[in-house]
Design a protein around this motif. Sequence first.
Motif, PDB file in Angstrom:
ATOM      1  N   SER A   8       0.841  -1.194   0.000  1.00  0.00           N
ATOM      2  CA  SER A   8       0.000   0.000   0.000  1.00  0.00           C
ATOM      3  C   SER A   8       0.872   1.237   0.000  1.00  0.00           C
ATOM      4  O   SER A   8       2.055   1.172   0.316  1.00  0.00           O
ATOM      5  N   GLY A   9       0.285   2.364  -0.305  1.00  0.00           N
ATOM      6  CA  GLY A   9       1.032   3.622  -0.339  1.00  0.00           C
ATOM      7  C   GLY A   9       0.429   4.545  -1.358  1.00  0.00           C
ATOM      8  O   GLY A   9      -0.549   4.213  -2.024  1.00  0.00           O
ATOM      9  N   ARG A  10       1.042   5.688  -1.445  1.00  0.00           N
ATOM     10  CA  ARG A  10       0.516   6.667  -2.395  1.00  0.00           C
ATOM     11  C   ARG A  10       0.834   6.253  -3.819  1.00  0.00           C
ATOM     12  O   ARG A  10       1.902   5.734  -4.113  1.00  0.00           O
ATOM     13  N   GLY A  11      -0.110   6.499  -4.698  1.00  0.00           N
ATOM     14  CA  GLY A  11       0.097   6.195  -6.100  1.00  0.00           C
ATOM     15  C   GLY A  11       0.780   7.329  -6.832  1.00  0.00           C
ATOM     16  O   GLY A  11       1.079   8.384  -6.271  1.00  0.00           O
ATOM     17  N   LYS A  12       1.014   7.099  -8.100  1.00  0.00           N
ATOM     18  CA  LYS A  12       1.689   8.095  -8.927  1.00  0.00           C
ATOM     19  C   LYS A  12       0.890   9.382  -8.996  1.00  0.00           C
ATOM     20  O   LYS A  12       1.449  10.487  -8.940  1.00  0.00           O
ATOM     21  N   ASN A  13      -0.427   9.279  -9.086  1.00  0.00           N
ATOM     22  CA  ASN A  13      -1.263  10.482  -9.162  1.00  0.00           C
ATOM     23  C   ASN A  13      -1.167  11.309  -7.890  1.00  0.00           C
ATOM     24  O   ASN A  13      -1.175  12.547  -7.936  1.00  0.00           O
ATOM     25  N   ASP A  14      -1.076  10.632  -6.735  1.00  0.00           N
ATOM     26  CA  ASP A  14      -0.923  11.347  -5.472  1.00  0.00           C
ATOM     27  C   ASP A  14       0.395  12.114  -5.442  1.00  0.00           C
ATOM     28  O   ASP A  14       0.458  13.256  -4.990  1.00  0.00           O
ATOM     29  N   ASP A  15       1.458  11.460  -5.891  1.00  0.00           N
ATOM     30  CA  ASP A  15       2.764  12.116  -5.924  1.00  0.00           C
ATOM     31  C   ASP A  15       2.739  13.336  -6.839  1.00  0.00           C
ATOM     32  O   ASP A  15       3.297  14.385  -6.499  1.00  0.00           O
ATOM     33  N   GLU A  16       2.108  13.188  -7.984  1.00  0.00           N
ATOM     34  CA  GLU A  16       2.019  14.315  -8.916  1.00  0.00           C
ATOM     35  C   GLU A  16       1.215  15.456  -8.316  1.00  0.00           C
ATOM     36  O   GLU A  16       1.547  16.635  -8.516  1.00  0.00           O
ATOM     37  N   THR A  17       0.166  15.123  -7.565  1.00  0.00           N
ATOM     38  CA  THR A  17      -0.641  16.157  -6.921  1.00  0.00           C
ATOM     39  C   THR A  17       0.191  16.946  -5.915  1.00  0.00           C
ATOM     40  O   THR A  17       0.126  18.179  -5.857  1.00  0.00           O
ATOM     41  N   VAL A  18       0.982  16.236  -5.111  1.00  0.00           N
ATOM     42  CA  VAL A  18       1.846  16.901  -4.122  1.00  0.00           C
ATOM     43  C   VAL A  18       2.853  17.809  -4.820  1.00  0.00           C
ATOM     44  O   VAL A  18       3.062  18.960  -4.419  1.00  0.00           O
ATOM     45  N   VAL A  19       3.484  17.310  -5.867  1.00  0.00           N
ATOM     46  CA  VAL A  19       4.463  18.098  -6.610  1.00  0.00           C
ATOM     47  C   VAL A  19       3.815  19.348  -7.190  1.00  0.00           C
ATOM     48  O   VAL A  19       4.366  20.457  -7.086  1.00  0.00           O
ATOM     49  N   ASN A  20       2.637  19.200  -7.766  1.00  0.00           N
ATOM     50  CA  ASN A  20       1.946  20.355  -8.350  1.00  0.00           C
ATOM     51  C   ASN A  20       1.541  21.372  -7.291  1.00  0.00           C
ATOM     52  O   ASN A  20       1.604  22.583  -7.523  1.00  0.00           O
ATOM     53  N   MET A  21       1.127  20.886  -6.115  1.00  0.00           N
ATOM     54  CA  MET A  21       0.763  21.791  -5.027  1.00  0.00           C
ATOM     55  C   MET A  21       1.981  22.567  -4.531  1.00  0.00           C
ATOM     56  O   MET A  21       1.907  23.774  -4.288  1.00  0.00           O
ATOM     57  N   LEU A  22       3.103  21.879  -4.381  1.00  0.00           N
ATOM     58  CA  LEU A  22       4.327  22.543  -3.956  1.00  0.00           C
ATOM     59  C   LEU A  22       4.788  23.553  -4.999  1.00  0.00           C
ATOM     60  O   LEU A  22       5.172  24.683  -4.669  1.00  0.00           O
ATOM     61  N   ALA A  23       4.742  23.163  -6.266  1.00  0.00           N
ATOM     62  CA  ALA A  23       5.138  24.069  -7.340  1.00  0.00           C
ATOM     63  C   ALA A  23       4.251  25.299  -7.358  1.00  0.00           C
ATOM     64  O   ALA A  23       4.726  26.432  -7.561  1.00  0.00           O
ATOM     65  N   SER A  24       2.951  25.115  -7.131  1.00  0.00           N
ATOM     66  CA  SER A  24       2.024  26.237  -7.118  1.00  0.00           C
ATOM     67  C   SER A  24       2.346  27.216  -5.994  1.00  0.00           C
ATOM     68  O   SER A  24       2.316  28.439  -6.184  1.00  0.00           O
ATOM     69  N   ALA A  25       2.672  26.679  -4.812  1.00  0.00           N
ATOM     70  CA  ALA A  25       2.989  27.546  -3.676  1.00  0.00           C
ATOM     71  C   ALA A  25       4.280  28.320  -3.912  1.00  0.00           C
ATOM     72  O   ALA A  25       4.356  29.530  -3.638  1.00  0.00           O
ATOM     73  N   VAL A  26       5.308  27.645  -4.421  1.00  0.00           N
ATOM     74  CA  VAL A  26       6.576  28.327  -4.685  1.00  0.00           C
ATOM     75  C   VAL A  26       6.412  29.334  -5.821  1.00  0.00           C
ATOM     76  O   VAL A  26       6.926  30.456  -5.761  1.00  0.00           O
TER      77      VAL A  26
END
Length: 226
Positions: free
Chosen positions: A3-21
């Motif tokens: 179990s764990g986060r999928g690829k889509n979850d990882d992409e969501t986190v990356v996009n959220m971080l990129a948006s904040a920066v």
Amino acid sequence: MLSGRGKNDDETVVNMLASAVRRDISFGKLFPDQKLKIEELRSRYGGSNHSMREALRLLSAEGLVEATVQRGFRVTSATEDDLRDIILVRAELERIALQRAIAEGDVAWEGRVVAAHHTLQRIEASVVAAADDLTALQWDEACRAFSHALIEACGSPRLIDLQRKFFDQSRRFRLALLREGRLDFAKRKKRQDDLLRAVLARDTVGASDILKADIEAELRAESRTC
């Protein structure tokens, strides 16, 4: 099965971080040429080392962050030469895209342009009344939406992607002028109204000329008439 986060979850986190920066670069909270250290960014925005590094790589592809093998990441410069080059590229790129959109756009496209123009005018009125951070962010997004609506019927995904990239690079210059009270909103309204009329009249030459003037004025302080 693990179990764990999928690829889509990882992409969501990356996009959220990129948006904040991206937002903090645009608002001047991260300064031009500032070194971006992963640990410091993690404590400020969250995320893992990997997700933050991927977010910075994403912003590097957009031209907001520079990556070097030996020195890591830093915010790109924001010099007069940078501004001049961004204005040149945006003006040429968006005029080509607008000309194609006018030639190929349908009535539904016209409706989206009208709606985006209406939203921008309403938010600009709010900014004139009180330009706090939230209103400034809403205004910037309305500027982006209007610019996108103008060209979205051009039929070229690559032109649209390039427009988005260079629009993002221009945000901090536009927002700096807003913070400093150096934008003439009366002149902006006239240009945008004239641009909308030219687009709806399918006046390719007139619309292209007004768009170029609007991009230049949007990113440089213009003299006010008393």
